[in-house]
Write a protein that holds these residues in place. Structure first.
Motif, PDB file in Angstrom:
ATOM      1  N   LYS A   1       0.956  -1.189  -0.108  1.00 46.98           N
ATOM      2  CA  LYS A   1      -0.055  -0.178  -0.089  1.00 46.98           C
ATOM      3  C   LYS A   1       0.881   1.335   0.088  1.00 46.98           C
ATOM      4  O   LYS A   1       0.827   2.078  -0.777  1.00 46.98           O
ATOM      5  CB  LYS A   1      -1.035   0.111   1.113  1.00 46.98           C
ATOM      6  CG  LYS A   1      -1.919   0.977   1.195  1.00 46.98           C
ATOM      7  CD  LYS A   1      -2.910   1.064   2.357  1.00 46.98           C
ATOM      8  CE  LYS A   1      -3.915   2.072   2.150  1.00 46.98           C
ATOM      9  NZ  LYS A   1      -3.486   3.704   2.435  1.00 46.98           N
TER      10      LYS A   1
ATOM     11  N   ASP B   1       0.725   4.042  -2.952  1.00 49.48           N
ATOM     12  CA  ASP B   1       0.555   5.460  -2.323  1.00 49.48           C
ATOM     13  C   ASP B   1       1.500   6.237  -2.759  1.00 49.48           C
ATOM     14  O   ASP B   1       1.412   7.387  -3.390  1.00 49.48           O
ATOM     15  CB  ASP B   1       0.664   5.463  -0.809  1.00 49.48           C
ATOM     16  CG  ASP B   1      -0.825   5.162  -0.422  1.00 49.48           C
ATOM     17  OD1 ASP B   1      -2.024   4.595  -1.254  1.00 49.48           O
ATOM     18  OD2 ASP B   1      -1.149   4.790   0.767  1.00 49.48           O
TER      19      ASP B   1
ATOM     20  N   ARG C   1       1.425   9.225  -5.514  1.00 44.71           N
ATOM     21  CA  ARG C   1       1.600  10.559  -5.111  1.00 44.71           C
ATOM     22  C   ARG C   1       2.703  11.178  -6.098  1.00 44.71           C
ATOM     23  O   ARG C   1       2.902  12.319  -6.534  1.00 44.71           O
ATOM     24  CB  ARG C   1       2.225  10.889  -3.915  1.00 44.71           C
ATOM     25  CG  ARG C   1       2.785  12.208  -3.350  1.00 44.71           C
ATOM     26  CD  ARG C   1       1.571  13.164  -3.448  1.00 44.71           C
ATOM     27  NE  ARG C   1       0.332  12.796  -2.541  1.00 44.71           N
ATOM     28  CZ  ARG C   1       0.043  12.661  -1.497  1.00 44.71           C
ATOM     29  NH1 ARG C   1       0.834  13.249  -0.484  1.00 44.71           N
ATOM     30  NH2 ARG C   1      -1.164  12.331  -1.033  1.00 44.71           N
TER      31      ARG C   1
END
Length: 222
Positions: free
Chosen positions: A19, A23, A27
């Motif tokens: 995760k 992420d 980003r």
């Protein structure tokens, strides 16, 4: 009970790592997309890390953590756009049924990409950085690398167009490749400043008609 608990505990950290990686990738994509827009609108000199951080809604230290410096962020934008552009043009060229259609398809793909990425041209070939001394930093050198990669692609297309048995004249190939690169650059700049620019298809067809006869002279065995 005892057999499932360790498994759950083992899975959670692994899932957390995946995760976090996902992420971070998302980003980074957001940061690069925002940086591309801001570099394109304000130029290299007019862009600050504060601008990008505010646009994305992250802290400036996070961007420094990812990219190290403004040069690093600009280089990351260039690398991303360069890969996308060259892949787009190469795919269009390779899918064409013959050399003449490949020339047209490559031009269309080039101009359509710039239309789909309005700030891409300013980022890829920042006019404010043209002619800058290489000592100005890696970002200036990277813009030349983008241009060189496109010229190499054009030169490869010219070589593919030579008939069997024709020995390539590298001077002729470079003259043609540099000329086509220069023409597409100026046309891209002109289209970006024209309120109602001609379509990529019209520009590509006109360029093809202009250049095809000249390329045909290279096909004549000597």
């Amino acid at each position: 009970m005892t057999s499932t608990t360790p498994s759950a505990q083992t899975d959670d950290p692994a899932g957390g790592v995946v995760k976090r990686r996902r992420d971070r990738a998302a980003r980074e994509r957001e940061i690069l997309e925002a940086a591309e827009r801001i570099f394109g609108e304000r130029g290299y000199q007019g862009t600050s890390m504060d601008d990008v951080a505010a646009e994305v809604g992250v802290s400036k230290p996070l961007i420094y953590q990812y990219y190290g410096s403004k040069d690093g962020l600009f280089l990351a934008c260039l690398a991303r756009l360069r890969t996308q552009l060259l892949d787009t043009v190469s795919d269009a060229v390779m899918a064409a049924p013959d050399a003449e259609d490949a020339l047209y398809a490559g031009f269309v793909a080039w101009f359509e990409f710039l239309d789909d990425h309005p700030q891409a041209w300013s980022v890829l070939i920042d006019e404010g950085m043209l002619g800058v001394n290489p000592a100005a930093g890696p970002a200036a050198a990277a813009t030349d690398e983008v241009r060189a990669a496109f010229i190499d692609l054009i030169a490869a297309m010219v070589r593919m167009n030579l008939p069997p048995g024709r020995t390539p004249d590298e001077d002729e190939i470079q003259i043609v490749a540099q000329s086509i690169s220069g023409a597409t650059e100026r046309l891209a700049i002109w289209r970006s400043r024209t309120p109602t620019p001609p379509t990529p298809q019209k520009v590509a067809r006109t360029l093809q008609d202009l250049l095809w006869q000249g390329l045909n002279t290279l096909r004549t065995p000597t």
